[in-house]
Design an enzyme around this catalytic site. Structure first.
Site, mmCIF file in Angstrom:
data_model
loop_
_atom_site.group_PDB
_atom_site.id
_atom_site.type_symbol
_atom_site.label_atom_id
_atom_site.label_comp_id
_atom_site.label_asym_id
_atom_site.label_seq_id
_atom_site.Cartn_x
_atom_site.Cartn_y
_atom_site.Cartn_z
ATOM 1 N N CYS A 162 0.833 -1.194 0.000
ATOM 2 C CA CYS A 162 0.000 0.000 0.000
ATOM 3 C C CYS A 162 0.874 1.253 0.000
ATOM 4 O O CYS A 162 2.101 1.173 -0.002
ATOM 5 C CB CYS A 162 -0.896 0.013 1.234
ATOM 6 S SG CYS A 162 -1.915 -1.474 1.424
ATOM 7 N N LEU B 151 -3.447 -1.860 -1.979
ATOM 8 C CA LEU B 151 -3.325 -2.992 -2.892
ATOM 9 C C LEU B 151 -3.837 -4.202 -2.129
ATOM 10 O O LEU B 151 -3.242 -4.611 -1.124
ATOM 11 C CB LEU B 151 -1.868 -3.203 -3.310
ATOM 12 C CG LEU B 151 -1.582 -4.401 -4.214
ATOM 13 C CD1 LEU B 151 -2.187 -4.186 -5.591
ATOM 14 C CD2 LEU B 151 -0.075 -4.637 -4.331
ATOM 15 N N VAL C 264 -4.337 -7.737 -0.930
ATOM 16 C CA VAL C 264 -3.646 -9.026 -0.973
ATOM 17 C C VAL C 264 -4.271 -10.007 0.015
ATOM 18 O O VAL C 264 -4.450 -11.180 -0.286
ATOM 19 C CB VAL C 264 -2.138 -8.842 -0.678
ATOM 20 C CG1 VAL C 264 -1.436 -10.182 -0.546
ATOM 21 C CG2 VAL C 264 -1.482 -8.007 -1.768
ATOM 22 N N VAL C 265 -4.604 -9.516 1.209
ATOM 23 C CA VAL C 265 -5.192 -10.357 2.253
ATOM 24 C C VAL C 265 -6.439 -9.665 2.803
ATOM 25 O O VAL C 265 -6.428 -8.447 3.040
ATOM 26 C CB VAL C 265 -4.181 -10.613 3.401
ATOM 27 C CG1 VAL C 265 -4.843 -11.351 4.554
ATOM 28 C CG2 VAL C 265 -2.975 -11.398 2.882
ATOM 29 N N ASN D 14 1.575 -0.094 5.581
ATOM 30 C CA ASN D 14 2.043 -0.628 4.310
ATOM 31 C C ASN D 14 2.918 -1.822 4.614
ATOM 32 O O ASN D 14 3.979 -1.666 5.223
ATOM 33 C CB ASN D 14 2.851 0.453 3.563
ATOM 34 C CG ASN D 14 3.653 -0.098 2.397
ATOM 35 O OD1 ASN D 14 3.245 -1.053 1.749
ATOM 36 N ND2 ASN D 14 4.807 0.499 2.142
ATOM 37 N N GLY D 15 2.487 -3.023 4.218
ATOM 38 C CA GLY D 15 3.351 -4.171 4.475
ATOM 39 C C GLY D 15 2.606 -5.467 4.618
ATOM 40 O O GLY D 15 1.411 -5.574 4.329
ATOM 41 N N GLU D 16 3.336 -6.460 5.096
ATOM 42 C CA GLU D 16 2.797 -7.787 5.377
ATOM 43 C C GLU D 16 3.482 -8.342 6.616
ATOM 44 O O GLU D 16 4.711 -8.269 6.732
ATOM 45 C CB GLU D 16 3.057 -8.751 4.213
ATOM 46 C CG GLU D 16 2.333 -8.424 2.929
ATOM 47 C CD GLU D 16 0.841 -8.697 2.986
ATOM 48 O OE1 GLU D 16 0.408 -9.439 3.902
ATOM 49 O OE2 GLU D 16 0.112 -8.177 2.127
ATOM 50 N N ASP E 157 -3.781 -8.765 8.657
ATOM 51 C CA ASP E 157 -2.620 -8.435 9.479
ATOM 52 C C ASP E 157 -2.668 -6.976 9.922
ATOM 53 O O ASP E 157 -2.098 -6.607 10.949
ATOM 54 C CB ASP E 157 -1.317 -8.731 8.730
ATOM 55 C CG ASP E 157 -1.180 -7.964 7.426
ATOM 56 O OD1 ASP E 157 -2.205 -7.574 6.849
ATOM 57 O OD2 ASP E 157 -0.035 -7.774 6.966
#
Length: 615
Positions: free
Chosen positions: A2, A51, A53-54, A77-79, A102
């Site tokens: 993101c 964005l 993703v999950v 922003n991240g995972e 997350d």
């Protein structure tokens, strides 16, 4: 992934200027093309581009949750790759969740443990949290700096963003560059000193750091750094530990609600990641893994092996793909593709970058994005396991400067006397080098040879790797592609950093311990293939392209770069580019004369299009 941005000012009502914060967020649309969100209070405005993703429904941001009397709002922003473990720990402490994202785990963790929560995170991330009760802004960034985060003081407030462009979009922020910022571009670049934001009053939150800002009082501290300790395990145990860490890391990073692919060059690093991923897919009954490689037209015709580039990638990528049973996609680009996109990468980076390597990587990620949203890549294995030539060459080991930039005097010779007197580039680079060395965690009793390798390792991880992570993040997120980097898992980095050089080069082989750890995963010849860097086109048309465009650019009367250059030196570089000469990179392994023309073109373009004021 993101894009995040925001503005906090304890003396102004920022909600009166919503359009400014919204505009900051809109500059990050490519990072988050799926959805957008904004949130405002009197003193805080947050913007987010997502964005997905999950958890498409549950991961909406900015995310607001109430914890008793506290209201906390997160942009992230991240995972996280240990989401399940953290959620279980938080559930045991009485937390309840509205989603499985997350993002929500990050917010609850910060509510429970404060900024110390970052020590529990395994992942790649940059976040900002506004605590409406304490009127505090909290910032954090992952340990290796995979995800970016910049901030700047503006009056009695602070601006922040995933990329410089978000800060520059604020209408009150001046775009000034002083001598230090220009020295970063002309003497250090395309690398960058950690924490340096190039623009005046802009900083990068350094990897492994957090910040707490309240009423314009700033408290920035490290929560992680590399440490040195004695490694007492034997070769077999060490190889097994490396194997187990890598398998666990790659498998964690395959979790996604959208399809996942891998980069596959045919080199050791991407092949290892792909092999583990392919096995995971087979074990869990998934469709075959898709892999992607980048190639250049007529590479066989124009390629010449040298001490940095030993062999072509394409045959090896195909061989590994066939061995692993992946669906392989060789993406081929030609000089006209580069020509049409020479100036597409600067808006993604915001500062001059890695020339045709940026351009081709941008195009490559764009192709992958047509079919996938997430991919895994092999970045950082060479920094961590000692794969680069400068770990093995005497001139690099004995140099008293950054070993990937041994041609500094030749490079800054392009500048005229006035510019060199203003920037003092040699002294500037030397100061930055000595600062980096002063950070190295020493190990008492270590031999001088081992101590120097430890220095080179530390420099590579903290000074060279960020350049590649910036490149991968900006070029991939410029296309809305999320790229994950398993070799940046901090557990692996900490462990391998302390493996003695003799064990790292087990079998007297570069990255020998990694090869030993992954025996059986790849064909023997692929497992022991000599290193080859990310490819750069050797086509003579590219040399002519960048040389002619550079000369046209600096011949223009309004060129902001020309007054900084020595035209005598320019003529010498032009003459050298027309002769067959040994490969002598001025940065890294492949940035030579053609890339210098390309880089300086970007500098000129940057000074113009970013409306930069030199002060």
């Amino acid at each position: 992934m993101c894009g995040i941005a925001g503005w906090v000012d304890w003396t102004r009502d920022v909600s009166l200027h919503r359009e400014w914060v919204v505009g900051m967020g809109e500059t990050l649309t490519s990072r988050g093309p799926d959805t957008r969100g904004d949130w405002f209070s009197t003193h805080c405005g947050l913007a987010h581009r997502r964005l997905i993703v999950v958890d498409p429904a549950g991961g909406t941001q900015p995310m607001l949750r109430r914890f008793g009397e506290r209201t906390m709002v997160l942009v992230y922003n991240g995972e996280l790759y240990n989401t399940a473990e953290l959620r279980d720990e938080l559930l045991a402490k009485g937390h309840t969740f509205e989603s499985y994202s997350d993002t929500e785990v990050v917010l609850h963790a910060i509510a429970e443990w404060g900024l110390a929560a970052t020590e529990k995170f395994n992942g790649i991330f940059a976040f900002a949290v506004w605590d409406n009760q304490s009127q505090e802004l909290l910032l954090g960034r992952d340990r290796l700096g995979v995800k970016p985060l910049f901030f700047a003081q503006l009056g009695q407030g602070v601006l922040f963003g995933s990329e410089l462009k978000a800060i520059l979009a604020h209408p009150e922020f001046p775009r000034r560059i002083d001598a230090e910022g220009l020295a970063e571009i002309l003497a250090v670049g395309p690398a960058r000193t950690p924490g340096h934001g190039i623009f005046e009053n802009v900083q990068e939150l350094r990897p492994g750091h957090v910040a707490r800002i309240r009423n314009n009082e700033w408290h920035i501290q490290a929560y992680w750094k590399l440490n040195s300790w004695t490694h007492e395990e034997d070769e077999e145990t060490t190889a097994r530990r490396v194997h187990d860490l890598l398998v666990d890391t790659v498998e964690r990073q395959l979790v996604s609600d959208v399809p996942v692919a891998t980069f596959l060059s045919g080199g050791l690093d991407s092949s290892v990641v792909t092999a583990i991923a392919a096995q995971y897919f087979q074990k869990h009954g998934k469709e075959p893994l898709h892999t992607f490689s980048i190639e250049f037209a007529e590479m066989e015709k124009h390629f010449q092996a040298n001490e940095f580039q030993k062999s072509l990638d394409a045959p090896w990528a195909l061989k590994v793909s066939q061995f692993l049973g992946t669906v392989h996609h060789p993406e081929v680009f030609d000089t006209p593709d580069l020509a049409a996109n020479l100036h597409q990468t600067l808006p993604a980076r915001d500062v001059p970058g890695m020339a045709d390597i940026d351009t081709s990587l941008f195009l490559f990620c764009k192709r992958i994005k047509e079919q996938f949203t997430v991919a895994l890549s092999g970045e950082s294995a060479d920094e961590v396991f000692g794969g680069y030539p400068w770990f093995h060459r005497a001139e690099s080991l004995q140099a008293h400067t950054f070993p990937w930039a041994l041609q500094l005097s030749r490079r800054v010779g392009m500048l005229n006397d006035e510019t060199r007197a203003w920037l003092n580039p040699e002294a500037y680079v030397q100061r930055r080098y000595e600062e980096a060395l002063s950070e190295v965690p020493r190990l008492p009793g270590e031999s001088s040879e081992e101590a120097r390798i430890r220095e080179i390792s530390y420099l590579s991880i903290t000074r060279f790797l960020p350049t590649l992570l910036d490149r991968k993040d900006r070029m991939s997120m410029g296309c809305g592609l999320e790229v994950r980097v398993p070799f940046c898992d901090h557990r692996l980095v900490e462990y391998v950093f302390n493996i003695p050089w003799k064990l790292k080069t087990a079998g007297d082989e570069v990255k020998g311990i990694l090869r030993k750890a992954m025996e059986g995963y790849l064909p023997e010849d692929a497992l022991h293939r000599k290193k080859s860097p990310y490819p750069s086109t050797p086509h003579p048309d590219y040399v002519e392209l960048v040389r002619s465009r550079f000369l046209e650019r600096i011949a223009e009367p309004d060129s902001p770069l020309r007054p900084l250059l020595s035209m005598t030196a320019v003529d010498e570089w032009v003459s050298a580019s027309r002769q067959a000469m040994p490969h002598r990179p001025w940065f890294g392994q492949i940035m030579a004369i053609p890339q210098m023309f390309h880089y300086l073109m970007e500098v000129d373009d940057w000074l113009r299009t970013y409306r930069i004021q030199l002060v």
